[in-house]
Design a protein around this motif. Structure first.
Motif, short mmCIF file in Angstrom:
data_model
loop_
_atom_site.label_atom_id
_atom_site.label_comp_id
_atom_site.label_asym_id
_atom_site.label_seq_id
_atom_site.Cartn_x
_atom_site.Cartn_y
_atom_site.Cartn_z
N PRO A 191 0.97 -1.00 0.09
CA PRO A 191 -0.17 0.13 0.15
C PRO A 191 0.89 1.50 0.03
CG PRO A 191 -0.98 -1.74 1.56
CD PRO A 191 0.47 -2.06 1.07
N ARG A 192 1.95 1.28 0.94
CA ARG A 192 2.72 2.31 0.82
C ARG A 192 3.32 2.74 -0.60
NH1 ARG A 192 7.97 2.82 1.35
NH2 ARG A 192 8.54 0.58 1.99
N ILE A 193 4.05 1.52 -1.22
CA ILE A 193 4.88 1.75 -2.44
C ILE A 193 3.84 2.16 -3.60
CG2 ILE A 193 6.31 0.64 -4.01
CD1 ILE A 193 7.24 -1.30 -1.56
N GLY A 194 2.55 1.38 -3.57
CA GLY A 194 1.62 1.47 -4.73
C GLY A 194 1.83 0.06 -5.33
N ALA A 195 0.49 -0.28 -5.77
CA ALA A 195 0.38 -1.64 -6.45
C ALA A 195 1.42 -1.81 -7.78
CB ALA A 195 -1.37 -1.79 -6.72
N THR A 299 18.46 10.45 3.09
CA THR A 299 17.00 9.98 2.64
C THR A 299 16.97 9.45 1.30
OG1 THR A 299 16.25 11.46 4.28
CG2 THR A 299 14.62 10.51 3.03
N ILE A 300 16.53 8.07 1.12
CA ILE A 300 16.21 7.67 -0.28
C ILE A 300 15.22 8.46 -1.11
CG2 ILE A 300 16.08 5.67 -1.59
CD1 ILE A 300 16.92 4.05 0.60
N ARG A 301 15.86 9.16 -2.04
CA ARG A 301 14.84 9.79 -3.25
C ARG A 301 15.21 9.15 -4.45
NH1 ARG A 301 11.17 11.70 0.29
NH2 ARG A 301 11.98 12.91 1.65
N GLY A 302 14.14 8.87 -4.94
CA GLY A 302 14.32 8.14 -6.36
C GLY A 302 14.86 9.39 -7.52
N HIS A 303 14.42 10.75 -7.17
CA HIS A 303 14.91 11.90 -8.09
C HIS A 303 16.31 11.91 -8.22
CE1 HIS A 303 14.40 15.58 -10.02
NE2 HIS A 303 15.16 16.10 -9.14
N TYR A 304 17.08 11.61 -6.95
CA TYR A 304 18.71 11.91 -7.16
C TYR A 304 19.47 10.89 -7.41
CZ TYR A 304 17.34 16.32 -4.64
OH TYR A 304 16.96 17.30 -4.40
N LEU A 305 18.76 9.63 -7.73
CA LEU A 305 19.52 8.35 -8.19
C LEU A 305 20.07 8.57 -9.68
CD1 LEU A 305 17.24 5.62 -6.86
CD2 LEU A 305 19.06 6.68 -5.94
N GLN A 306 21.26 8.06 -9.65
CA GLN A 306 22.17 8.04 -11.07
C GLN A 306 21.23 7.28 -12.00
OE1 GLN A 306 25.05 9.43 -12.11
NE2 GLN A 306 25.62 10.11 -9.90
N SER A 307 20.49 6.34 -11.52
CA SER A 307 19.79 5.38 -12.54
C SER A 307 18.77 6.23 -13.43
CB SER A 307 19.01 4.29 -11.62
OG SER A 307 18.01 3.69 -12.70
N GLU A 315 11.53 4.87 -1.31
CA GLU A 315 11.57 6.50 -1.40
C GLU A 315 11.12 6.92 -0.17
OE1 GLU A 315 11.53 8.28 -4.14
OE2 GLU A 315 11.09 10.35 -2.95
N GLY A 316 11.84 7.74 0.52
CA GLY A 316 11.67 8.73 1.77
C GLY A 316 12.20 7.79 2.99
N MET A 317 12.85 6.78 2.70
CA MET A 317 13.45 6.03 4.03
C MET A 317 14.82 6.70 4.44
SD MET A 317 14.04 2.02 4.07
CE MET A 317 12.47 1.33 3.71
N PRO A 318 15.07 6.91 5.65
CA PRO A 318 16.11 7.63 6.23
C PRO A 318 17.10 6.43 6.32
CG PRO A 318 14.41 7.40 7.88
CD PRO A 318 13.76 6.90 6.79
N VAL A 319 18.29 6.57 5.83
CA VAL A 319 19.23 5.62 6.04
C VAL A 319 20.69 6.27 6.39
CG1 VAL A 319 18.45 3.77 4.41
CG2 VAL A 319 19.87 5.79 3.52
N ARG A 320 21.72 5.48 6.66
CA ARG A 320 22.90 5.75 6.93
C ARG A 320 23.92 5.02 6.31
NH1 ARG A 320 23.41 6.71 13.29
NH2 ARG A 320 25.07 7.88 12.80
N GLY A 321 25.04 5.58 5.80
CA GLY A 321 26.06 5.09 5.15
C GLY A 321 26.18 5.34 3.62
N LYS A 322 27.18 6.05 3.24
CA LYS A 322 27.01 6.55 1.84
C LYS A 322 28.54 6.33 1.13
CE LYS A 322 25.10 10.42 -0.48
NZ LYS A 322 24.32 9.28 -1.37
N VAL A 323 28.32 5.82 -0.15
CA VAL A 323 29.70 5.65 -0.55
C VAL A 323 30.16 7.21 -1.29
CG1 VAL A 323 30.63 4.76 -2.86
CG2 VAL A 323 28.88 3.56 -1.73
N VAL A 324 31.38 7.53 -0.70
CA VAL A 324 31.81 8.77 -1.16
C VAL A 324 32.96 8.75 -2.31
CG1 VAL A 324 31.33 9.93 1.15
CG2 VAL A 324 33.62 8.52 0.81
N GLU A 325 33.57 7.47 -2.28
CA GLU A 325 34.63 7.44 -3.50
C GLU A 325 34.89 6.35 -3.96
OE1 GLU A 325 38.09 10.23 -3.31
OE2 GLU A 325 39.33 8.48 -3.46
#
Ligand code: DOR
Ligand code: ZN
Length: 364
Positions: A191-195, A299-307, A315-325
């Protein structure tokens, strides 16, 4: 800051040739680098599917021109390419068999054709099977009878992981992978993601299925994203195609599980570096590593993805840990959020022999 080896994703769908509005080799491998992957293994259900010399050559050319990270290509098994497939094996990382229906036309229904491929495909080259439920049992049984190994893609259900556990206990040469979406999402998230957006094969499963995957972590050889981009318009349209993007969210989700004490860093590295390298016979990537800011919050946002697909089921999930290089074969290829190499830097791990790397100056 954590320094880790470059990650390997053994299950990725690039959409080139044929469907570059969803993804192409540049956008897909940019997503890989942003997610910390320096090597991806690409599935053959492109348009046309990769099943013969011409389609393999066309996939090789797309990848050669645009890949930013290293890669291997799977060949697709069809009902009538048993002989051709085996002849092309040296140029590929392995054979992919679709025993159940999913996105694209590739499908092997007839057990005779499955057995013929398993007999003809070189024993030292892996076979990956998309199968669900009883079709997993069929794949394992046929492989055992024919005395060869088999790798089961994206295991998602309790019965399936328990069957694989039993098969391993009996000494059968079976390995498997599980996706982050089946580890971190269930039917209850639909329901949150959409069918339409929740459509994926295998489908999102129950809490009990999800729990069984976590309880049987020891049975899981690899984490594989099954990165399968489709556009938002397609996912929200009449006939939503199955598939989630996953390259850019996998590591942060798994690091979250490390934080919660459900996984260790060793668990991750075994399943995202060592086991994929061993199962798929991948050469070592020298001078290749990633720097990860373990504490960085985002925060995971589709809009900012390279894909190119620009959406995510997280979408909208707060996470920690980021690839910097990301360093690949001695070069900085990615510094968040920028790709620093030209398309074509990525190498086909099963392509023609590589020219030697330039000799590095010795530091004074
Ligand atoms: O959901 C899926 N999408 N599962 C698959 O097996 C194929 C993939 C795709 O190519 O879109
Ligand atoms: Zn797939």
């Amino acid at each position: 800051m954590l320094t880790l080896p470059g990650l390997i994703d053994p299950h990725v769908h690039m959409r080139e040739p044929g469907q570059t509005h969803k993804e192409d080799w540049r956008s897909g491998t940019a997503a890989a680098l942003a997610g910390g992957f320096t090597c991806i293994l690409a599935m053959p259900n492109t348009d046309p599917p990769v099943t013969d010399p011409a389609s393999l050559e066309s996939a090789e050319e797309s990848a050669r021109k645009r890949a930013l990270c290293d890669y291997g290509l799977f060949l697709g098994a069809g009902e009538d390419n048993v002989e051709t497939a085996a002849g092309l094996a040296p140029k590929t990382v392995g054979l992919k068999m679709y025993l159940d229906r999913t996105f694209g036309p590739l499908r092997l229904g007839d057990p005779g054709a499955i057995a013929a491929h398993m007999t003809n495909w070189p024993a030292q080259k892996p076979i990956v099977v998309h199968a669900e439920g009883k079709r997993i049992a069929l794949a394992i049984q046929l492989a055992a009878r024919l005395g060869r190994s088999v790798h089961i893609a994206h295991v998602s259900r309790k019965k399936e992981i328990l069957l694989i556990k039993l098969s391993k206990e009996k000494g059968l040469a079976v390995t498997c992978e599980v996706t982050p979406h089946h580890l971190f999402l269930t039917k209850e998230d639909i329901p949150r993601i959409g069918a339409g957006r929740s459509e994926v094969r295998p489908k999102l499963a129950t809490k009990a299925d999800q729990q069984a995957l976590w309880e049987n972590l020891a049975v899981i050889d690899c984490f594989a994203t099954d990165h399968a981009p489709h556009t938002i318009a397609e996912k929200d349209g009449e006939n939503p195609p199955p598939g989630f993007p996953g390259l850019e969210t996998a590591l942060a989700l798994l690091l979250g599980a490390v934080r919660e004490g459900r996984l260790t860093m060793e668990d991750i590295l075994k399943r995202m570096v060592d086991n994929p390298r061993r199962i798929f016979h991948l050469p070592e990537q020298v001078d290749t590593f990633i720097d990860v800011d373990f504490d960085a919050q985002w925060t995971i946002r589709g809009h900012y993805l390279q894909s190119r697909c620009e959406w995510t089921p997280f979408e909208g999930m707060p996470v920690r840990g980021k690839v910097v290089e990301v360093n690949l074969r001695g070069r900085i290829v990615y510094q968040a959020p920028d790709v620093l190499v030209q398309p074509g830097y990525g190498r086909d791990l099963f392509g023609p022999a590589l020219p030697p790397e330039p000799i590095k100056p010795i530091p004074m």
